[in-house]
Design an enzyme around this catalytic site. Structure first.
Site, PDB file in Angstrom:
ATOM      1  N   ARG A  85       0.841  -1.209   0.000  1.00 45.71           N
ATOM      2  CA  ARG A  85       0.000   0.000   0.000  1.00 45.71           C
ATOM      3  C   ARG A  85       0.871   1.252   0.000  1.00 45.71           C
ATOM      4  O   ARG A  85       0.537   2.254  -0.626  1.00 45.71           O
ATOM      5  CB  ARG A  85      -0.940  -0.018   1.200  1.00 45.71           C
ATOM      6  CG  ARG A  85      -1.946   1.120   1.160  1.00 45.71           C
ATOM      7  CD  ARG A  85      -2.992   0.974   2.239  1.00 45.71           C
ATOM      8  NE  ARG A  85      -2.419   1.056   3.577  1.00 45.71           N
ATOM      9  CZ  ARG A  85      -3.081   0.761   4.689  1.00 45.71           C
ATOM     10  NH1 ARG A  85      -4.342   0.357   4.622  1.00 45.71           N
ATOM     11  NH2 ARG A  85      -2.506   0.865   5.869  1.00 45.71           N
ATOM     12  N   LYS A 186      -2.387   6.882   1.470  1.00 42.12           N
ATOM     13  CA  LYS A 186      -2.203   7.215   2.886  1.00 42.12           C
ATOM     14  C   LYS A 186      -1.168   8.329   2.918  1.00 42.12           C
ATOM     15  O   LYS A 186       0.036   8.087   2.973  1.00 42.12           O
ATOM     16  CB  LYS A 186      -1.744   5.970   3.659  1.00 42.12           C
ATOM     17  CG  LYS A 186      -2.231   5.955   5.104  1.00 42.12           C
ATOM     18  CD  LYS A 186      -1.999   4.611   5.741  1.00 42.12           C
ATOM     19  CE  LYS A 186      -2.289   4.643   7.224  1.00 42.12           C
ATOM     20  NZ  LYS A 186      -3.720   4.647   7.560  1.00 42.12           N
ATOM     21  N   GLU A 222     -16.026   6.832   4.666  1.00 46.39           N
ATOM     22  CA  GLU A 222     -15.295   6.247   5.802  1.00 46.39           C
ATOM     23  C   GLU A 222     -15.091   7.296   6.891  1.00 46.39           C
ATOM     24  O   GLU A 222     -15.447   8.455   6.729  1.00 46.39           O
ATOM     25  CB  GLU A 222     -13.951   5.672   5.350  1.00 46.39           C
ATOM     26  CG  GLU A 222     -12.951   6.709   4.863  1.00 46.39           C
ATOM     27  CD  GLU A 222     -11.538   6.146   4.728  1.00 46.39           C
ATOM     28  OE1 GLU A 222     -11.119   5.324   5.569  1.00 46.39           O
ATOM     29  OE2 GLU A 222     -10.832   6.571   3.795  1.00 46.39           O
TER      30      GLU A 222
HETATM   31  C1  LIG Z   1      -4.840   3.902   7.774  1.00 48.13           C
HETATM   32  C2  LIG Z   1      -6.255   4.242   7.446  1.00 48.13           C
HETATM   33  C3  LIG Z   1      -7.302   3.307   7.585  1.00 48.13           C
HETATM   34  C4  LIG Z   1      -7.122   1.950   8.204  1.00 48.13           C
HETATM   35  O1  LIG Z   1      -6.315   1.090   7.473  1.00 48.13           O
HETATM   36  P1  LIG Z   1      -5.699  -0.205   8.162  1.00 48.13           P
HETATM   37  O2  LIG Z   1      -4.834  -0.787   7.106  1.00 48.13           O
HETATM   38  O3  LIG Z   1      -6.825  -1.090   8.519  1.00 48.13           O
HETATM   39  O4  LIG Z   1      -4.952   0.259   9.342  1.00 48.13           O
HETATM   40  C5  LIG Z   1      -8.570   3.687   7.183  1.00 48.13           C
HETATM   41  N1  LIG Z   1      -8.812   4.919   6.696  1.00 48.13           N
HETATM   42  C6  LIG Z   1      -7.840   5.845   6.560  1.00 48.13           C
HETATM   43  C7  LIG Z   1      -8.183   7.181   6.035  1.00 48.13           C
HETATM   44  C8  LIG Z   1      -6.536   5.536   6.939  1.00 48.13           C
HETATM   45  O5  LIG Z   1      -5.576   6.470   6.812  1.00 48.13           O
END
Ligand SMILES: *Cc1c(COP(=O)(O)O)cnc(C)c1O
Length: 342
Positions: A85, A186, A222
């Site tokens: 990722r 991210k 989300e």
């Molecule tokens: C990091 C993150 C998540 C959660 O991802 P995981 O891989 O499950 O830790 C969800 N939403 C956002 C915006 C994030 O930055």
């Protein structure tokens, strides 16, 4: 900052904060390639005032945890997914990509070197690991950096939101990410933009915001740092399909766990106006693990999917199975867990 001392740690009340541990991993990208990296002790970085990331925001990060098991061994949960990722995020931000095997090896080195700071089994704590990368080239014109720093630090944390306590959430009128923007990466900018709506919601007594899709404000996207799931009245696990959300490792794992539990999981667009179909709902992510939605306030309406104080049975089952696998207390039939050699 003063260095953390393991003997002084209050393992049962860690909260979610930064501790300056003895070691972090660093690698530098220059002349078109990654130079050999290694552990360093200094938690500070010295950068040019004109470094790319300070002005135009080339930054990507990851978050994963190391878990102390009952037998004293230490687990990582699907670290290759974080590595992959981070590459995907880096590509979207026009950055160099860090090799997957090197990412996982760096994470393991940092965990091993700081092992006295992995919270003991039974405290609910874990070692939170934060890999990140920044563009460091000095510049004033807008363009991708030709140099990067990749770093991995770690800090001991307690449960982000104390395990399975239902929380009040608020549907934001703001967007976290643009339609066709950077929602799948991210990257720091998504978080910078979410601070204002998040602080506003927190000031009004909510745990955080739930964002709707940025094009129509009609579908659930989300939370600020966690994906959304709902459980229908007949026990089906449903989570949003959207191009503006972050593909969560926890979400992908829970989709498979939900299938095992006979919850017939699906990823699909979820209309906000259909929220009342859910008998349970929650936030899922590495930091939050699973945090039940106690209530969700949308405009002037407050929805309570299950209870404002109790955790629903499906949420509990999903939580027990996920955390059970992470701590080697339930069978890991898909090979998600890796031991760190200490
Ligand atoms: C990091 C993150 C998540 C959660 O991802 P995981 O891989 O499950 O830790 C969800 N939403 C956002 C915006 C994030 O930055």
């Amino acid at each position: 900052m003063t260095k953390a001392v393991a003997a002084d740690m209050d393992w049962n009340n860690l909260g979610f904060k930064y501790w300056d541990l003895p070691y972090r991993y660093q690698a530098v990208y220059k002349d078109g390639k990654w130079q050999k990296g290694g552990l360093v002790e200094d938690s500070n970085l010295t950068l040019s005032e004109a470094a790319e990331d300070f002005h135009y925001g080339q930054e990507v990060f990851e978050g994963l945890k190391a878990y102390r098991c009952k037998d004293g061994s230490v687990n990582l949960f699907r670290p290759e997914m974080n590595a992959k990722r981070m590459q995907d995020s880096a590509k979207r931000m026009c950055m160099a990509t860090y090799p997957i095997e090197d990412f996982v090896a760096a994470v393991k080195e940092v965990v091993k070197a700081n092992q006295e700071f992995i919270p003991p089994y039974g405290t609910g704590g874990s070692l939170y690991i934060r890999p990140f990368m920044i563009g460091t080239e000095p510049m004033v014109g807008v363009k991708p950096s030709k140099t990067y720093v990749f770093r991995v630090f770690a800090t001991p944390v307690g449960a982000y939101i104390k395990g399975l306590t239902p929380m009040p959430y608020f549907v934001s009128e703001f967007d976290r990410a643009a339609y066709a923007g950077t929602g799948q990466a991210k990257t720091a900018g998504n978080y910078a933009g979410s601070l204002y709506p998040s602080m506003k919601a927190k000031g009004e007594g909510y745990a955080d915001c739930l964002y709707l899709d940025p094009r129509e404000h009609k579908y659930i996207d989300e939370f600020g740092g966690a994906n959304f799931y709902g459980v229908t009245k007949d026990g089906q696990f449903v989570t949003p399909k959207s191009d503006s959300i972050l593909p969560s490792v926890t979400k992908k794992s829970l989709l498979e766990i939900a299938a095992d539990l006979g919850m017939n999981p699906t990823e699909k667009q979820i209309k906000m106006s259909d929220f009342d179909q859910f008998n349970e709902a929650g936030a899922m992510g590495t930091a939050a693990v699973i945090s039940p939605v106690g209530s969700l306030t949308y405009k002037d309406q407050k929805f309570v999917p299950f209870s404002e104080t109790e955790t629903g049975p499906y949420t509990k089952k999903l939580y027990d199975e996920l955390t059970g696998i992470q701590m080697s207390e339930r069978p890991d039939k898909r090979g998600w867990v890796q031991k760190v050699e200490l």
